[in-house]
Design a protein around this motif. Structure first.
Motif, mmCIF file in Angstrom:
data_model
loop_
_atom_site.group_PDB
_atom_site.id
_atom_site.type_symbol
_atom_site.label_atom_id
_atom_site.label_comp_id
_atom_site.label_asym_id
_atom_site.label_seq_id
_atom_site.Cartn_x
_atom_site.Cartn_y
_atom_site.Cartn_z
ATOM 1 N N ILE A 1 0.855 -1.193 0.000
ATOM 2 C CA ILE A 1 0.000 0.000 0.000
ATOM 3 C C ILE A 1 0.890 1.241 0.000
ATOM 4 C CG2 ILE A 1 -1.712 1.320 1.305
ATOM 5 C CD1 ILE A 1 -2.727 -1.308 2.433
ATOM 6 N N VAL A 2 0.622 2.147 -0.926
ATOM 7 C CA VAL A 2 1.368 3.404 -1.026
ATOM 8 C C VAL A 2 0.387 4.558 -0.937
ATOM 9 C CG1 VAL A 2 2.899 4.843 -2.415
ATOM 10 C CG2 VAL A 2 3.160 2.347 -2.422
ATOM 11 N N VAL A 3 0.608 5.454 0.001
ATOM 12 C CA VAL A 3 -0.204 6.655 0.157
ATOM 13 C C VAL A 3 0.748 7.839 0.349
ATOM 14 C CG1 VAL A 3 -1.964 7.847 1.506
ATOM 15 C CG2 VAL A 3 -2.084 5.365 1.230
ATOM 16 N N GLY A 4 0.543 8.922 -0.364
ATOM 17 C CA GLY A 4 1.404 10.094 -0.225
ATOM 18 C C GLY A 4 0.703 11.351 -0.684
ATOM 19 N N GLY A 5 1.289 12.481 -0.281
ATOM 20 C CA GLY A 5 0.675 13.732 -0.692
ATOM 21 C C GLY A 5 1.547 14.933 -0.351
ATOM 22 N N VAL A 6 1.226 16.056 -0.977
ATOM 23 C CA VAL A 6 1.894 17.327 -0.736
ATOM 24 C C VAL A 6 0.833 18.357 -0.384
ATOM 25 C CG1 VAL A 6 3.346 19.146 -1.697
ATOM 26 C CG2 VAL A 6 3.795 16.758 -2.290
ATOM 27 N N GLN A 7 1.068 19.122 0.698
ATOM 28 C CA GLN A 7 0.108 20.114 1.157
ATOM 29 C C GLN A 7 0.778 21.482 1.205
ATOM 30 O OE1 GLN A 7 -3.093 19.403 1.965
ATOM 31 N NE2 GLN A 7 -3.716 21.421 2.699
ATOM 32 N N VAL A 8 0.145 22.471 0.615
ATOM 33 C CA VAL A 8 0.637 23.849 0.631
ATOM 34 C C VAL A 8 -0.362 24.699 1.426
ATOM 35 C CG1 VAL A 8 1.311 25.856 -0.734
ATOM 36 C CG2 VAL A 8 1.756 23.543 -1.602
ATOM 37 N N THR A 9 0.141 25.430 2.437
ATOM 38 C CA THR A 9 -0.712 26.264 3.274
ATOM 39 C C THR A 9 -0.162 27.680 3.305
ATOM 40 O OG1 THR A 9 -1.237 24.346 4.660
ATOM 41 C CG2 THR A 9 -1.773 26.537 5.541
ATOM 42 N N GLN A 10 -0.964 28.638 2.879
ATOM 43 C CA GLN A 10 -0.565 30.040 2.893
ATOM 44 C C GLN A 10 -1.392 30.793 3.921
ATOM 45 O OE1 GLN A 10 1.772 32.194 1.297
ATOM 46 N NE2 GLN A 10 0.892 33.473 2.906
ATOM 47 N N PRO A 11 -0.737 31.296 5.012
ATOM 48 C CA PRO A 11 -1.503 32.072 5.987
ATOM 49 C C PRO A 11 -2.054 33.353 5.355
ATOM 50 C CG PRO A 11 0.654 31.433 6.846
ATOM 51 C CD PRO A 11 0.670 31.156 5.381
ATOM 52 N N LEU B 1 -5.181 29.667 3.169
ATOM 53 C CA LEU B 1 -5.466 29.078 1.867
ATOM 54 C C LEU B 1 -4.666 27.793 1.742
ATOM 55 C CD1 LEU B 1 -6.760 29.332 -0.984
ATOM 56 C CD2 LEU B 1 -4.689 30.556 -1.683
ATOM 57 N N THR B 2 -5.342 26.692 1.356
ATOM 58 C CA THR B 2 -4.668 25.398 1.270
ATOM 59 C C THR B 2 -4.833 24.826 -0.128
ATOM 60 O OG1 THR B 2 -6.602 24.122 1.977
ATOM 61 C CG2 THR B 2 -5.135 24.963 3.697
ATOM 62 N N ALA B 3 -3.844 24.076 -0.544
ATOM 63 C CA ALA B 3 -3.882 23.350 -1.809
ATOM 64 C C ALA B 3 -2.968 22.152 -1.673
ATOM 65 C CB ALA B 3 -3.436 24.241 -2.969
ATOM 66 N N GLY B 4 -3.286 21.073 -2.438
ATOM 67 C CA GLY B 4 -2.443 19.901 -2.290
ATOM 68 C C GLY B 4 -2.672 18.857 -3.360
ATOM 69 N N TYR B 5 -1.854 17.824 -3.261
ATOM 70 C CA TYR B 5 -1.903 16.697 -4.186
ATOM 71 C C TYR B 5 -1.752 15.427 -3.374
ATOM 72 C CZ TYR B 5 0.125 13.055 -7.121
ATOM 73 O OH TYR B 5 0.404 11.866 -7.723
ATOM 74 N N THR B 6 -2.584 14.374 -3.704
ATOM 75 C CA THR B 6 -2.492 13.091 -3.008
ATOM 76 C C THR B 6 -2.424 11.954 -4.028
ATOM 77 O OG1 THR B 6 -4.912 12.925 -2.884
ATOM 78 C CG2 THR B 6 -3.767 13.910 -0.994
ATOM 79 N N TYR B 7 -1.728 10.905 -3.611
ATOM 80 C CA TYR B 7 -1.643 9.684 -4.416
ATOM 81 C C TYR B 7 -1.942 8.511 -3.504
ATOM 82 C CZ TYR B 7 0.307 5.631 -6.736
ATOM 83 O OH TYR B 7 0.467 4.380 -7.295
ATOM 84 N N GLN B 8 -2.763 7.509 -4.042
ATOM 85 C CA GLN B 8 -3.062 6.307 -3.272
ATOM 86 C C GLN B 8 -3.264 5.143 -4.229
ATOM 87 O OE1 GLN B 8 -6.142 4.428 -2.799
ATOM 88 N NE2 GLN B 8 -7.053 5.409 -4.617
ATOM 89 N N ASN B 9 -2.906 3.959 -3.736
ATOM 90 C CA ASN B 9 -3.165 2.739 -4.505
ATOM 91 C C ASN B 9 -3.892 1.707 -3.653
ATOM 92 O OD1 ASN B 9 -1.245 1.811 -2.751
ATOM 93 N ND2 ASN B 9 -0.017 0.741 -4.297
ATOM 94 N N VAL B 10 -4.633 2.219 -2.639
ATOM 95 C CA VAL B 10 -5.324 1.316 -1.726
ATOM 96 C C VAL B 10 -6.640 0.852 -2.329
ATOM 97 C CG1 VAL B 10 -6.287 1.079 0.585
ATOM 98 C CG2 VAL B 10 -4.255 2.486 0.221
ATOM 99 N N LEU B 11 -7.461 1.816 -2.743
ATOM 100 C CA LEU B 11 -8.785 1.491 -3.274
ATOM 101 C C LEU B 11 -8.769 1.693 -4.784
ATOM 102 C CD1 LEU B 11 -11.004 3.284 -0.599
ATOM 103 C CD2 LEU B 11 -10.365 0.866 -0.704
ATOM 104 N N ARG B 12 -9.019 0.621 -5.521
ATOM 105 C CA ARG B 12 -9.020 0.721 -6.978
ATOM 106 C C ARG B 12 -10.222 1.492 -7.496
ATOM 107 N NH1 ARG B 12 -7.193 -5.430 -8.780
ATOM 108 N NH2 ARG B 12 -5.129 -5.366 -7.738
#
Length: 417
Positions: A87-97, A274-285
């Motif tokens: 199982i691979v799960v990952g992500g990037v989160q950007v937060t601007q106050p 303000l938030t923005a991000g990217y996620t990757y998962q291969n758990v649930l097809r």
């Protein structure tokens, strides 16, 4: 080692460990400013997970939900999905106050004020170190003059003792004068040793203060000038108000307290980012492997049981303390400046009087030497004139150094030394 007063002060400022600590505090405050300014910019965080599992399938067993009329529900095993072992799960989160930027701006001002305070403290310590070097430097010169005077006095006492011994042999006097001179010689030897010990101790302290190797012998420049000063007292008071490190530190402390009150008030403002991000998962097809998102995050403390209010009251109390401290410091500095100015005027008058005494003693010595050459007086009369001149020169030198020290006290009070 030949050493002037300016060189001694420069070396003391360069080598002193207290000043090194002050400079490190300056650097610490500068790093704090940089750290606070970094909060203006967005935070970028990344997280990832890899997990290996042995049982990855999700199955609803037959009859798990019970049965109706003898028929199990469900009537057979149903496999919802078949998972992967890795199982691979990952992500990037950007937060601007956003709303926090005003708090950050206040924090930057506080950090910059701390930096200014650290610089003012370093300046204050520099003034103290320079004055300490000056006092030791002058202390050595005064002790050397006292040693010279003691040597001349000893020579005079010994000459007088020789005359008394001659008179005793001739039966022209009694032993009272003899023992009195012996006591004067012993006292003179004591003064000579005391002056030597003072020179050794002051020299060792100055060597340590300037960072020179222990045991270094010093040859000090004894040419000390007394420049006249016609600056009015009001001008010194103005300079002290503008440049005195203690006043500056107290004023900066007050500004810091005001920023603290402002920061406490901003705790009532909701945090908006303000938030923005990217996620990757291969758990649930059934779900997409890659996903992007953007949004707004708000947090607001509705009830804190008086925590923010008590903090605001605390910061206001600190501001009031800082106001009183500034007023008190100004009064102290003004009094110190007036006292230093008065001491300098008095020291100048004493210096002028001591200078006249030296001139009279020099004329006395020249007159005695001329009479000695003409055979009108004895050697002890010339030695007496030399002793009087040495005493007058020592008094003049002490008055000169007191005048310089009074001037340095005044310069320190006005922050221009």
């Amino acid at each position: 080692m030949k050493l002037s007063l300016t060189e001694a002060q420069e070396m003391a400022v360069k080598q002193n460990r207290l000043l090194r600590i002050s400079r490190f505090k300056e650097q610490e405050s500068l790093d704090s400013v940089k750290n606070m300014r970094s909060k203006y910019y967005p935070n970028i965080d990344a997280a990832g997970l890899y997990n290996y599992t042995t049982n990855t399938d999700v199955t609803i067993p037959q009859g798990i939900l019970g049965s109706i009329s003898g028929f199990p529900i469900p009537d057979q095993d149903y496999k919802l999905f078949e998972g992967r072992h890795g199982i691979v799960v990952g992500g990037v989160q950007v937060t601007q106050p956003l709303s926090q930027l005003t708090k950050v701006a206040t924090g930057v001002k506080v950090a910059e004020t701390n930096l200014s305070i650290a610089k003012a403290q370093t300046r204050r310590n520099e003034l103290k170190i320079k004055q300490g070097a000056e006092k030791l430097y002058y202390g050595i010169l005064i002790a050397k003059k006292q040693r010279e005077q003691a040597m001349v006095d000893l020579e005079l006492y010994k000459a007088q003792l020789y005359d008394v011994e001659s008179a005793l042999l001739a039966g022209e006097t009694d032993s009272t004068r003899y023992y009195g001179l012996q006591a004067q010689i012993s006292s003179g030897q004591q003064k000579l040793m005391q002056a030597g010990y003072q020179i050794e101790n002051y020299t060792a302290d100055l060597v340590e203060l300037t960072g020179l190797p222990a045991g270094t012998s010093l040859e000090l420049d004894s040419v000390i000038r007394a420049e006249p000063d016609s600056t009015p007292a009001a001008e010194y008071q103005e300079k002290a108000e503008a440049n005195n490190p203690e006043i500056r530190i107290a004023a900066l402390t007050r500004e810091k307290a005001k920023f603290g009150v402002l920061a406490a008030k901003k705790n009532y403002i909701p945090d908006l980012s303000l938030t923005a991000g990217y996620t990757y998962q291969n758990v649930l097809r059934l779900l997409p492997d890659n996903n992007y998102h953007v949004g707004v995050l708000m947090t607001w403390k509705i009830l804190d049981w008086g925590s923010r209010r008590s903090l605001l009251d605390q910061r206001r109390s600190q501001e009031n303390q800082a106001e009183e401290l500034l007023a008190h410091t100004r009064e102290q500095v003004n009094n110190a400046t007036s006292k230093a100015y008065r001491n300098k005027l008095q020291a100048r008058q004493l210096l002028d009087a001591a200078g006249k005494a030296v001139e009279y003693r020099r004329q006395e010595l020249r007159f005695a030497q001329n009479r000695r050459a003409a055979g009108e007086v004895l050697k002890r009369d010339v030695l007496t004139a030399q002793s009087n001149l040495a005493k007058a020169e020592t008094d003049y030198f002490s008055a000169l150094l007191n005048y310089r020290l009074a001037g340095s006290e005044l310069q320190i009070a006005v922050g221009d030394y």
